[in-house]
Every structure is written in structure tokens, then in C-alpha cells.
Design a protein around this motif. Structure first.
Motif, mmCIF file in Angstrom:
data_model
loop_
_atom_site.group_PDB
_atom_site.id
_atom_site.type_symbol
_atom_site.label_atom_id
_atom_site.label_comp_id
_atom_site.label_asym_id
_atom_site.label_seq_id
_atom_site.Cartn_x
_atom_site.Cartn_y
_atom_site.Cartn_z
ATOM 1 N N ALA A 2 0.835 -1.215 0.000
ATOM 2 C CA ALA A 2 0.000 0.000 0.000
ATOM 3 C C ALA A 2 0.865 1.259 0.000
ATOM 4 N N ASP A 3 0.557 2.188 -0.875
ATOM 5 C CA ASP A 3 1.259 3.476 -0.860
ATOM 6 C C ASP A 3 0.278 4.640 -0.709
ATOM 7 N N MET A 4 -0.982 4.312 -0.445
ATOM 8 C CA MET A 4 -1.994 5.347 -0.196
ATOM 9 C C MET A 4 -2.865 4.902 0.973
ATOM 10 N N ILE A 5 -3.414 5.886 1.654
ATOM 11 C CA ILE A 5 -4.300 5.599 2.791
ATOM 12 C C ILE A 5 -5.663 6.201 2.493
ATOM 13 N N LEU A 6 -6.701 5.424 2.713
ATOM 14 C CA LEU A 6 -8.054 5.950 2.555
ATOM 15 C C LEU A 6 -8.668 6.108 3.934
ATOM 16 N N ARG A 7 -9.025 7.342 4.274
ATOM 17 C CA ARG A 7 -9.709 7.584 5.538
ATOM 18 C C ARG A 7 -11.210 7.498 5.285
ATOM 19 N N THR A 8 -11.820 6.560 5.963
ATOM 20 C CA THR A 8 -13.263 6.349 5.830
ATOM 21 C C THR A 8 -13.681 5.430 6.966
ATOM 22 N N THR A 9 -14.980 5.255 7.126
ATOM 23 C CA THR A 9 -15.435 4.160 7.968
ATOM 24 C C THR A 9 -15.761 2.991 7.041
ATOM 25 N N LEU A 10 -16.048 1.848 7.625
ATOM 26 C CA LEU A 10 -16.418 0.694 6.795
ATOM 27 C C LEU A 10 -17.915 0.709 6.490
ATOM 28 N N VAL A 34 -7.728 3.262 6.647
ATOM 29 C CA VAL A 34 -7.530 3.603 8.067
ATOM 30 C C VAL A 34 -8.824 4.255 8.540
ATOM 31 N N VAL A 35 -9.497 3.563 9.450
ATOM 32 C CA VAL A 35 -10.847 3.975 9.842
ATOM 33 C C VAL A 35 -10.824 5.351 10.509
ATOM 34 N N ALA A 36 -11.736 6.197 10.092
ATOM 35 C CA ALA A 36 -11.851 7.562 10.627
ATOM 36 C C ALA A 36 -13.078 7.655 11.530
ATOM 37 N N ASP A 37 -13.027 8.633 12.432
ATOM 38 C CA ASP A 37 -14.176 8.888 13.303
ATOM 39 C C ASP A 37 -14.548 10.361 13.153
ATOM 40 N N MET A 38 -15.628 10.612 12.422
ATOM 41 C CA MET A 38 -15.994 12.006 12.129
ATOM 42 C C MET A 38 -16.408 12.782 13.383
ATOM 43 N N SER A 44 -7.250 12.773 13.019
ATOM 44 C CA SER A 44 -6.456 13.496 12.017
ATOM 45 C C SER A 44 -7.236 13.749 10.728
ATOM 46 N N LEU A 45 -8.406 13.152 10.592
ATOM 47 C CA LEU A 45 -9.236 13.402 9.409
ATOM 48 C C LEU A 45 -9.444 14.895 9.188
ATOM 49 N N ARG A 46 -9.632 15.642 10.269
ATOM 50 C CA ARG A 46 -9.916 17.077 10.123
ATOM 51 C C ARG A 46 -8.687 17.868 9.684
ATOM 52 N N LEU A 47 -7.500 17.286 9.901
ATOM 53 C CA LEU A 47 -6.282 17.908 9.369
ATOM 54 C C LEU A 47 -6.097 17.517 7.908
ATOM 55 N N GLN A 48 -6.507 16.301 7.592
ATOM 56 C CA GLN A 48 -6.342 15.808 6.217
ATOM 57 C C GLN A 48 -7.383 16.405 5.284
ATOM 58 N N ASN A 49 -8.539 16.749 5.847
ATOM 59 C CA ASN A 49 -9.624 17.332 5.065
ATOM 60 C C ASN A 49 -10.372 18.295 5.986
ATOM 61 N N PRO A 50 -10.250 19.600 5.740
ATOM 62 C CA PRO A 50 -10.866 20.559 6.667
ATOM 63 C C PRO A 50 -12.373 20.371 6.799
ATOM 64 N N LEU A 51 -12.976 19.722 5.810
ATOM 65 C CA LEU A 51 -14.423 19.486 5.888
ATOM 66 C C LEU A 51 -14.747 18.332 6.829
ATOM 67 N N PRO A 55 -14.942 9.984 2.012
ATOM 68 C CA PRO A 55 -13.558 9.531 2.054
ATOM 69 C C PRO A 55 -12.571 10.660 1.794
ATOM 70 N N THR A 56 -11.381 10.477 2.375
ATOM 71 C CA THR A 56 -10.236 11.331 2.073
ATOM 72 C C THR A 56 -9.064 10.400 1.764
ATOM 73 N N LEU A 57 -8.402 10.665 0.653
ATOM 74 C CA LEU A 57 -7.287 9.810 0.238
ATOM 75 C C LEU A 57 -5.980 10.523 0.555
ATOM 76 N N VAL A 58 -5.091 9.835 1.292
ATOM 77 C CA VAL A 58 -3.777 10.386 1.610
ATOM 78 C C VAL A 58 -2.762 9.723 0.675
ATOM 79 N N LEU A 59 -2.079 10.535 -0.106
ATOM 80 C CA LEU A 59 -1.115 10.000 -1.075
ATOM 81 C C LEU A 59 0.234 9.755 -0.406
#
Ligand code: GSH
Length: 203
Positions: A2-10, A34-38, A44-51, A55-59
Motif C-alpha cells: 500500500a502506498d496510499m491511505i483511505l480515511r473512511t469508515t467501513l 484507516v478507519v476515521a471517526d468524524m 487526524s481526518l480534520r487535518l487531512q480534510n478541513p471538511l 472519504p479522504t485519500l492520503v497520497l
């Protein structure tokens, strides 16, 4: 690897769009979920995506991409382009329009769910809930009248499938199938032919 991370829930249907797109494009191995908790202020989701949305994809270089539409474009690009988002204009805009109706079902469904999550029962607006349900109902009727492709798996089919999967998962008691048999049949066949469908079922 894996070279990318997807922030989302399942359970996120928009996150599922990205996961299905990756599976269809043969890129699933490159993405770690990598599971996120909105609701967590410190996620860190809020740092990765201000909204603060999934999903937010980290490259690999730490930069991020959102939302699911942009991620679909990016994954399609990584896979060579024109795979789930056609380049040819007629097919391209048909696919993007279908994506918009699938996303629209999700937007309305997510707003309904947030109303229930954020407002106590006495404060909920039945008028608002009905307004959102109207969008979902009309979108389903239109899709039933002209179901998506039986052979393509483009971004539009993926979005519609995520929309229908969300209705099943979150509004299980609301039998959308009864009055939309053509769409229900399409969905069943899509579930059988789309890579990653079973693996990405909300759970
Ligand atoms: N247009 C966005 C919608 C994403 C979205 O609404 N995601 C939901 C979860 S399914 C979310 O993160 N909601 C949290 C919030 O709105 O704060 C996309 O296509 O990715």
C-alpha cells in the motif's frame, strides 16, 4: 504494497465508492483503509480534510485528495485513464450524470441520517426528512425507468450501487425494491459481477 491511505469508515457509502473504484481498477492492494471517526475532534481526518468528511485519500507524499468524485478521477488516472470515467464526451457525461444521481441519493440519505444523529426526536423536522425522501424516491423511479448498464462498470454504476447499498443498510425496513423491480434486478446482477462488491458491503 500500500502506498496510499483511505480515511473512511467501513459503513460510509461514499467511502465505499472509492473502495469499489479501487477494486474495479485493480488498485485495491495499493490502498490501506484507516478507519476515521468524524465525531472525534482529535481524529487526524480534520487535518487531512478541513471538511472532516470521508472519504479522504492520503497520497504517498502526504498530500490529500477529496471528495469521492475527485478520488474516482485520480484512481482512474492512476489506472491509465478512461477506465471508469470515459474520455469520449457522450459516454463521459452520461457516466458523470449517473454518478450525480447516485451521489444525490447518498447526499439525501446522509442528511436524513445526520438529522436523526444530531437532533433529539422532538426536534427532528418531519418536513425536512420528507423533503430528502422525495429526492431519493424520484431518483429511484428515474433509475427504475432506465436502469444503468448491464455490462459497464463505470463511476456511475458504482455510485448508484453505493446509493442502493446504503438504502439497504440504513433504511432496511424501507422496501424500495417493491415498486422498482427493474432497478432491483439490475442491482442484484451488478452485485454478482462487480469486483469488490461483497468485500465492501457496509459493516
Ligand atoms: N460529496 C462528498 C460527500 C462525503 C460525505 O458526505 N461523507 C459523509 C460520510 S458517508 C461524511 O463524511 N459526513 C460527515 C460530515 O458531513 O461531517 C463525497 O462525494 O465524498
Amino acid at each position: 504494497m500500500a502506498d496510499m491511505i483511505l480515511r473512511t469508515t467501513l459503513t460510509s457509502p461514499f467511502g465505499r465508492k472509492s473502495r469499489l473504484a479501487a477494486a474495479v481498477l485493480g488498485l485495491a492492494e495499493r490502498i490501506e483503509v484507516v478507519v476515521a471517526d468524524m465525531f472525534d475532534d482529535n481524529d487526524s481526518l480534520r487535518l487531512q480534510n478541513p471538511l472532516g468528511k470521508m472519504p479522504t485519500l492520503v497520497l504517498g507524499d502526504g498530500s490529500t485528495l477529496y471528495d469521492s468524485r475527485v478520488i474516482a478521477e485520480y484512481l482512474d488516472h492512476l489506472a491509465g485513464g478512461g477506465r471508469i470515467i470515459p474520455a469520449e464526451p457522450v459516454a463521459r457525461f452520461a457516466a458523470l450524470k449517473l454518478q450525480a444521481i447516485g451521489d444525490g441519493i447518498l447526499d439525501a440519505g446522509v442528511l436524513r441520517r445526520l438529522e436523526a444523529l444530531f437532533r433529539e426526536a422532538p426536534l427532528r423536522s418531519e418536513r425536512w426528512l420528507a423533503y430528502q425522501s422525495g429526492k431519493i424516491g424520484r431518483a429511484l423511479d428515474e433509475l427504475n425507468a432506465a436502469p444503468p448498464s448491464e455490462s459497464d462498470i463505470l463511476v456511475g454504476e458504482i455510485a448508484v450501487a453505493c446509493g442502493l447499498g446504503f438504502l439497504d443498510f440504513r433504511l432496511g425496513g424501507d422496501n424500495w425494491r417493491a415498486s422498482r423491480p427493474r432497478l432491483a434486478d439490475w442491482f442484484e446482477r451488478f452485485a454478482g459481477r462487480c469486483p469488490g462488491f461483497a468485500e465492501t458491503l457496509p459493516r
